[in-house]
Scaffold this motif. Structure first.
Motif: not given
Length: 341
Positions: A27-30, A89-98
């Motif tokens: 699971l991926a979450f923001d 998978v925890r999403i923060g505020e990534p830049l698009r490439p990352e």
């Protein structure tokens, strides 16, 4: 509660950790944006979950992520593996490439490895059949028809239309999918050839169908460098929606101009998707998926739920498909004399 991948129609699996969302093995979450994806472990695509099923599950994912000691993180993205086997998978505020490296890295990498493996296996099989056939004196007449049947039978993509039909698109017809334009109208459309004819999709339907076709056209995916180039194209456009609105039409115009100029001597029809540069095709695939999610997030949730239901229905159809008629005909033609089924 949905349990089937929106893209490949395979089961997403289950987990016993997130009680409010027991679907998926990754699971991926923001937390900030309120997004939750179930990541398919077969095709590595991210399935955005219905809005009403997210909030408690996202909070639970965040709590579990912080509690586990088996995790690795950057400033923007983290991965945690729980003892029960669930991956978060925890999403923060990534830049698009990352973000792209995490979201598309596994997906494109696995797709590329699978395509290479199948290609090598196919070459080895064809070589073995040819050598064995020549030794037996029958190779030349058997390999060709056998290859043609195998190459044309597999249904790579099933497209459910708004009127309920399911269009079957095999490998050869997938290569004939192309962008088209109507005189006097803005935007782009997609022409798809299928087992029963051809169909043109327009507007939002064209975007949806592009999302189904592009993974098949991009079956070889790309190296890390190619993926990086694709991400840069989205960055340069400023927004996935902008890229999606401009790139197909621009490609079609350039292709038509090259054909008119005579620089493409053996081509008379423009717009074939598989002729786009690989980074552009991958960028388009990324943009299509992000645009579909954007629409869902701004209130067009009905589209997303309908797509999930279509995936569930197609999965049911797939489970009950009979052997294709082409296979039956092939077996009948090559059945040994005097042998009964």
């Amino acid at each position: 509660m949905y349990s089937t991948c929106l893209f490949c129609n395979r089961p997403l699996g289950t987990n016993e950790v997130i009680e409010t969302f027991p679907v998926g093995r990754r699971l991926a979450f923001d937390l900030e944006k309120g997004r939750l994806w179930a990541v398919c472990r077969k095709c590595e695509r991210w399935n955005l979950t219905p809005l009403e099923e997210r909030w408690e599950a996202i909070e639970d994912c965040e709590r579990r992520f912080r509690e586990t000691r088996l995790r690795m993180s950057t400033d923007n993205i983290g991965l945690a593996r729980l003892r029960e086997g669930l991956e978060l998978v925890r999403i923060g505020e990534p830049l698009r490439p990352e973000f792209a490296a995490w979201r598309y890295g596994d997906q494109f990498g696995r797709r590329r490895r699978r395509a290479i493996a199948w290609s090598v296996a196919g070459i080895a099989f064809a070589s073995a059949v040819a050598v064995g056939g020549v030794a037996a004196g029958v190779g030349g007449g058997f390999v060709g028809p056998f290859y043609n049947v195998i190459a044309n039978i597999p249904v790579r993509i099933r497209i459910k239309t708004q009127d309920g039909r399911v269009l079957k698109v095999n490998h050869d017809r997938l290569q004939k999918a192309r962008f088209v334009a109507d005189p006097g109208q803005e935007g782009w459309h997609i022409l798809v050839k299928y087992s029963g004819g051809e169909e043109v999709f327009r507007g939002a339907e064209a975007v949806r169908v592009a999302g189904l076709l592009l993974p098949g056209v991009n079956r070889m995916a790309g190296s890390k460098q190619v993926v990086a180039e694709a991400v840069n194209q989205i960055e340069e456009s400023g927004d996935p929606e902008v890229l999606l609105s401009r790139v197909p039409g621009k490609f079609l115009e350039q292709d038509e101009a090259e054909i008119r100029s005579g620089s493409k001597l053996f081509r008379k029809t423009p717009g074939f998707i598989h002729r786009m540069p690989r980074p552009t095709r991958l960028a388009l695939e990324m943009a299509v998926h992000e645009e579909q999610e954007r629409r869902a997030m701004v209130g067009e949730l009905v589209e997303l739920e309908a797509a999930w239901r279509a995936a569930e229905e197609i999965a049911g159809i797939s489970d009950n498909l009979l052997v294709p008629k082409e296979v039956e005909d092939f077996l009948e033609r090559h059945k040994r004399p005097g042998r009964t089924p």
